[in-house]
Design a protein around this motif. Structure first.
Motif, PDB file in Angstrom:
ATOM      1  N   THR A 286       0.833  -1.197   0.000  1.00  8.24           N
ATOM      2  CA  THR A 286       0.000   0.000   0.000  1.00  8.24           C
ATOM      3  C   THR A 286       0.871   1.252   0.000  1.00  8.24           C
ATOM      4  O   THR A 286       2.075   1.206   0.275  1.00  8.24           O
ATOM      5  CB  THR A 286      -0.915   0.035   1.224  1.00  8.24           C
ATOM      6  OG1 THR A 286      -0.098   0.185   2.396  1.00  8.24           O
ATOM      7  CG2 THR A 286      -1.750  -1.225   1.333  1.00  8.24           C
ATOM      8  N   ALA A 287       0.242   2.376  -0.260  1.00 13.25           N
ATOM      9  CA  ALA A 287       0.969   3.648  -0.249  1.00 13.25           C
ATOM     10  C   ALA A 287       1.599   3.904   1.116  1.00 13.25           C
ATOM     11  O   ALA A 287       2.743   4.371   1.214  1.00 13.25           O
ATOM     12  CB  ALA A 287       0.035   4.787  -0.633  1.00 13.25           C
ATOM     13  N   ALA A 292       6.506   3.862   4.571  1.00 14.16           N
ATOM     14  CA  ALA A 292       7.224   3.353   5.740  1.00 14.16           C
ATOM     15  C   ALA A 292       8.564   2.740   5.334  1.00 14.16           C
ATOM     16  O   ALA A 292       9.582   2.920   6.028  1.00 14.16           O
ATOM     17  CB  ALA A 292       6.373   2.324   6.466  1.00 14.16           C
ATOM     18  N   LEU A 293       8.583   2.022   4.218  1.00  8.82           N
ATOM     19  CA  LEU A 293       9.834   1.434   3.742  1.00  8.82           C
ATOM     20  C   LEU A 293      10.831   2.510   3.327  1.00  8.82           C
ATOM     21  O   LEU A 293      12.034   2.417   3.650  1.00  8.82           O
ATOM     22  CB  LEU A 293       9.555   0.486   2.568  1.00  8.82           C
ATOM     23  CG  LEU A 293       8.824  -0.811   2.893  1.00  8.82           C
ATOM     24  CD1 LEU A 293       8.420  -1.525   1.617  1.00  8.82           C
ATOM     25  CD2 LEU A 293       9.688  -1.729   3.760  1.00  8.82           C
ATOM     26  N   ARG A 294      10.349   3.514   2.635  1.00  4.01           N
ATOM     27  CA  ARG A 294      11.250   4.585   2.203  1.00  4.01           C
ATOM     28  C   ARG A 294      11.784   5.373   3.397  1.00  4.01           C
ATOM     29  O   ARG A 294      12.921   5.854   3.365  1.00  4.01           O
ATOM     30  CB  ARG A 294      10.535   5.492   1.198  1.00  4.01           C
ATOM     31  CG  ARG A 294      10.280   4.801  -0.136  1.00  4.01           C
ATOM     32  CD  ARG A 294       9.760   5.739  -1.204  1.00  4.01           C
ATOM     33  NE  ARG A 294       9.709   5.048  -2.488  1.00  4.01           N
ATOM     34  CZ  ARG A 294       8.589   4.699  -3.124  1.00  4.01           C
ATOM     35  NH1 ARG A 294       7.410   4.999  -2.595  1.00  4.01           N
ATOM     36  NH2 ARG A 294       8.645   4.069  -4.278  1.00  4.01           N
ATOM     37  N   ALA A 295      10.982   5.483   4.433  1.00  5.46           N
ATOM     38  CA  ALA A 295      11.441   6.178   5.639  1.00  5.46           C
ATOM     39  C   ALA A 295      12.602   5.434   6.298  1.00  5.46           C
ATOM     40  O   ALA A 295      13.409   6.038   7.024  1.00  5.46           O
ATOM     41  CB  ALA A 295      10.290   6.325   6.633  1.00  5.46           C
ATOM     42  N   GLN A 296      12.696   4.119   6.008  1.00  2.29           N
ATOM     43  CA  GLN A 296      13.808   3.326   6.551  1.00  2.29           C
ATOM     44  C   GLN A 296      15.026   3.329   5.629  1.00  2.29           C
ATOM     45  O   GLN A 296      16.036   2.695   5.940  1.00  2.29           O
ATOM     46  CB  GLN A 296      13.345   1.887   6.785  1.00  2.29           C
ATOM     47  CG  GLN A 296      12.239   1.751   7.819  1.00  2.29           C
ATOM     48  CD  GLN A 296      11.764   0.310   7.934  1.00  2.29           C
ATOM     49  OE1 GLN A 296      12.520  -0.582   8.322  1.00  2.29           O
ATOM     50  NE2 GLN A 296      10.504   0.068   7.596  1.00  2.29           N
ATOM     51  N   SER A 322      19.213  -8.217   3.639  1.00  5.50           N
ATOM     52  CA  SER A 322      18.635  -8.764   4.868  1.00  5.50           C
ATOM     53  C   SER A 322      17.759  -7.734   5.576  1.00  5.50           C
ATOM     54  O   SER A 322      16.680  -8.065   6.093  1.00  5.50           O
ATOM     55  CB  SER A 322      19.746  -9.219   5.815  1.00  5.50           C
ATOM     56  OG  SER A 322      20.484 -10.282   5.231  1.00  5.50           O
ATOM     57  N   ALA A 323      18.183  -6.478   5.548  1.00  4.29           N
ATOM     58  CA  ALA A 323      17.388  -5.417   6.179  1.00  4.29           C
ATOM     59  C   ALA A 323      16.056  -5.239   5.462  1.00  4.29           C
ATOM     60  O   ALA A 323      15.015  -5.065   6.112  1.00  4.29           O
ATOM     61  CB  ALA A 323      18.171  -4.109   6.182  1.00  4.29           C
ATOM     62  N   LEU A 324      16.065  -5.302   4.140  1.00  5.78           N
ATOM     63  CA  LEU A 324      14.822  -5.165   3.386  1.00  5.78           C
ATOM     64  C   LEU A 324      13.903  -6.357   3.657  1.00  5.78           C
ATOM     65  O   LEU A 324      12.683  -6.177   3.826  1.00  5.78           O
ATOM     66  CB  LEU A 324      15.114  -5.029   1.896  1.00  5.78           C
ATOM     67  CG  LEU A 324      13.894  -4.916   0.980  1.00  5.78           C
ATOM     68  CD1 LEU A 324      12.986  -3.767   1.379  1.00  5.78           C
ATOM     69  CD2 LEU A 324      14.318  -4.776  -0.470  1.00  5.78           C
ATOM     70  N   ALA A 325      14.464  -7.545   3.683  1.00  3.02           N
ATOM     71  CA  ALA A 325      13.646  -8.735   3.964  1.00  3.02           C
ATOM     72  C   ALA A 325      12.974  -8.610   5.326  1.00  3.02           C
ATOM     73  O   ALA A 325      11.769  -8.907   5.465  1.00  3.02           O
ATOM     74  CB  ALA A 325      14.512  -9.988   3.905  1.00  3.02           C
ATOM     75  N   ARG A 326      13.711  -8.133   6.320  1.00  4.76           N
ATOM     76  CA  ARG A 326      13.130  -7.967   7.666  1.00  4.76           C
ATOM     77  C   ARG A 326      12.056  -6.886   7.655  1.00  4.76           C
ATOM     78  O   ARG A 326      10.986  -7.046   8.285  1.00  4.76           O
ATOM     79  CB  ARG A 326      14.231  -7.604   8.666  1.00  4.76           C
ATOM     80  CG  ARG A 326      15.171  -8.750   9.012  1.00  4.76           C
ATOM     81  CD  ARG A 326      16.006  -8.396  10.259  1.00  4.76           C
ATOM     82  NE  ARG A 326      16.794  -7.189  10.055  1.00  4.76           N
ATOM     83  CZ  ARG A 326      18.026  -7.167   9.536  1.00  4.76           C
ATOM     84  NH1 ARG A 326      18.598  -8.302   9.176  1.00  4.76           N
ATOM     85  NH2 ARG A 326      18.676  -6.021   9.434  1.00  4.76           N
ATOM     86  N   ALA A 327      12.326  -5.795   6.955  1.00  5.49           N
ATOM     87  CA  ALA A 327      11.362  -4.689   6.921  1.00  5.49           C
ATOM     88  C   ALA A 327      10.061  -5.107   6.253  1.00  5.49           C
ATOM     89  O   ALA A 327       8.970  -4.761   6.707  1.00  5.49           O
ATOM     90  CB  ALA A 327      11.985  -3.489   6.205  1.00  5.49           C
ATOM     91  N   LEU A 328      10.177  -5.866   5.162  1.00  2.00           N
ATOM     92  CA  LEU A 328       8.972  -6.335   4.473  1.00  2.00           C
ATOM     93  C   LEU A 328       8.193  -7.314   5.341  1.00  2.00           C
ATOM     94  O   LEU A 328       6.957  -7.249   5.430  1.00  2.00           O
ATOM     95  CB  LEU A 328       9.363  -7.008   3.147  1.00  2.00           C
ATOM     96  CG  LEU A 328       9.832  -6.070   2.020  1.00  2.00           C
ATOM     97  CD1 LEU A 328      10.450  -6.867   0.897  1.00  2.00           C
ATOM     98  CD2 LEU A 328       8.674  -5.221   1.509  1.00  2.00           C
ATOM     99  N   ALA A 329       8.906  -8.223   5.990  1.00  3.42           N
ATOM    100  CA  ALA A 329       8.227  -9.194   6.850  1.00  3.42           C
ATOM    101  C   ALA A 329       7.529  -8.510   8.013  1.00  3.42           C
ATOM    102  O   ALA A 329       6.514  -9.023   8.524  1.00  3.42           O
ATOM    103  CB  ALA A 329       9.245 -10.200   7.371  1.00  3.42           C
ATOM    104  N   GLY A 330       8.034  -7.353   8.419  1.00  2.00           N
ATOM    105  CA  GLY A 330       7.453  -6.662   9.557  1.00  2.00           C
ATOM    106  C   GLY A 330       6.328  -5.705   9.224  1.00  2.00           C
ATOM    107  O   GLY A 330       5.762  -5.083  10.138  1.00  2.00           O
ATOM    108  N   LEU A 331       5.983  -5.574   7.965  1.00  2.00           N
ATOM    109  CA  LEU A 331       4.901  -4.651   7.586  1.00  2.00           C
ATOM    110  C   LEU A 331       3.573  -5.120   8.183  1.00  2.00           C
ATOM    111  O   LEU A 331       3.273  -6.324   8.146  1.00  2.00           O
ATOM    112  CB  LEU A 331       4.797  -4.552   6.061  1.00  2.00           C
ATOM    113  CG  LEU A 331       5.923  -3.811   5.342  1.00  2.00           C
ATOM    114  CD1 LEU A 331       5.721  -3.885   3.844  1.00  2.00           C
ATOM    115  CD2 LEU A 331       5.992  -2.349   5.775  1.00  2.00           C
TER     116      LEU A 331
END
Length: 331
Positions: A286-287, A292-296, A322-331
């Protein structure tokens, strides 16, 4: 943390080294010693005779290859999401002097003999309708999905039965070959011409048009000059390509990019819009989630209202993946 495009990746050090080594006097255009090695190098790679021309971009590679097959009054059949339709600013019509693109359907931007027939069969064989002269497929597809050898073989048989040329846009041919775990010859199949991509995979600014119909390359040498792609110091183009091929660097780089994409995809299997078979990931997002991802610190492209496209490259940093994988899993 860059996941917008593999075009944003660094140039591989081996490519820079090869270009420095080529910085010595030699014959101009494609008469230098390095350019003269290309035909034999690619012939050995594919196990059959090839004629190879370098150009500076994938768009030029695609369009010049198709120009060998399609007259101005003809047409190319491709997927409606194909790069030549969606992302080349009308270049096929320009290079082919008005030839038309006919658009076929298919899951994950892959065509089949059935979807090709649905476009071709209604065309009357008369002077009032544009006649197809070639098919263009993309390996891996615009949604990161790979044609299996048997799928390419079926399309090649269809093309041959209809008297059509077959072109393969291989901007990510390395990623497709790495995924399949087969030989380059098996990944390409019985195509007439292949746009072999290097820029996305560690090159700086050189792509190869591989003609398996050797005679077709003769005319395209003139078209390349006319299109402004016959560089006067062509040895620097050939040096990049040879550096990527020799020692299998092109395949090793592709494997690294694919592995990074697989790690990210494994974190969010329920969000995937297409199978992840190369180095592109398309997922629902979602937007607010994208923000939230871009803020990281993650950079990537939106893909419509509620989706995103993530692309990994040969030089993707393990910590970033690895950081992106964790961030996506945590959405």
């Amino acid at each position: 943390m860059q996941f917008t495009s593999d075009n944003a990746a660094a140039v591989h050090p081996a490519v820079w080294k090869a270009m420095m080594a080529a910085d010595a006097p030699d014959a101009p255009y494609d008469n230098d010693a390095l350019s003269q090695r290309l035909d034999a190098t690619f012939s050995a790679l594919f196990g059959r005779e090839c004629a190879v021309l370098w150009v500076a971009s994938g768009t030029a590679a695609n369009c010049l290859a198709l120009a060998a097959m399609v007259p101005p009054h003809g047409a190319v059949v491709c997927h409606r999401e194909a790069h030549i339709e969606m992302d080349e600013a009308g270049a096929p019509g320009f290079f082919l002097h008005g030839a038309k693109l006919l658009l076929a359907d298919g899951a994950s931007a892959k065509v089949t003999p059935e979807t090709l027939a649905a476009v071709i069969d209604p065309i009357r064989d008369d002077v009032h309708q544009v006649q197809p002269h070639a098919i263009s497929i993309t390996q891996a597809s615009e949604y990161g999905c790979v044609y299996r050898p048997e799928e390419v073989a079926a399309i090649a048989a269809f093309a041959q039965a209809r008297g059509l040329g077959l072109h393969m846009d291989g901007a990510r041919f390395g990623n497709a070959t790495a995924y399949l775990g087969c030989s380059p010859a098996e990944a390409a199949g019985a195509v007439d011409a292949l746009s072999f991509g290097f820029v996305k995979n560690g090159g700086m600014g050189a792509e190869a048009i591989v003609f398996f119909d050797v005679e077709a390359a003769r005319t395209i040498r003139y078209r390349r000059k006319r299109a402004g792609h016959l560089q006067s110091k062509g040895r620097f183009m050939a040096a990049q390509i040879l550096a990527m091929l020799e020692g299998g660097l092109w395949l090793g780089n592709a494997r690294a990019a694919n592995a990074a994409a697989a790690e990210i995809a494994a974190a969010v299997p329920g969000r995937l819009l297409h199978p992840v078979e190369a180095n592109e990931i398309f997922l629902t997002c979602t937007a607010a989630e994208r923000e939230a991802l871009r803020a990281q610190g993650f950079a990537f492209y939106n893909w419509g209202a509620d989706a995103a496209r993530l692309v990994t490259s040969w030089d993707a940093k393990d910590a970033h993946v690895s950081a992106l994988a964790r961030a996506l899993a945590g959405l």
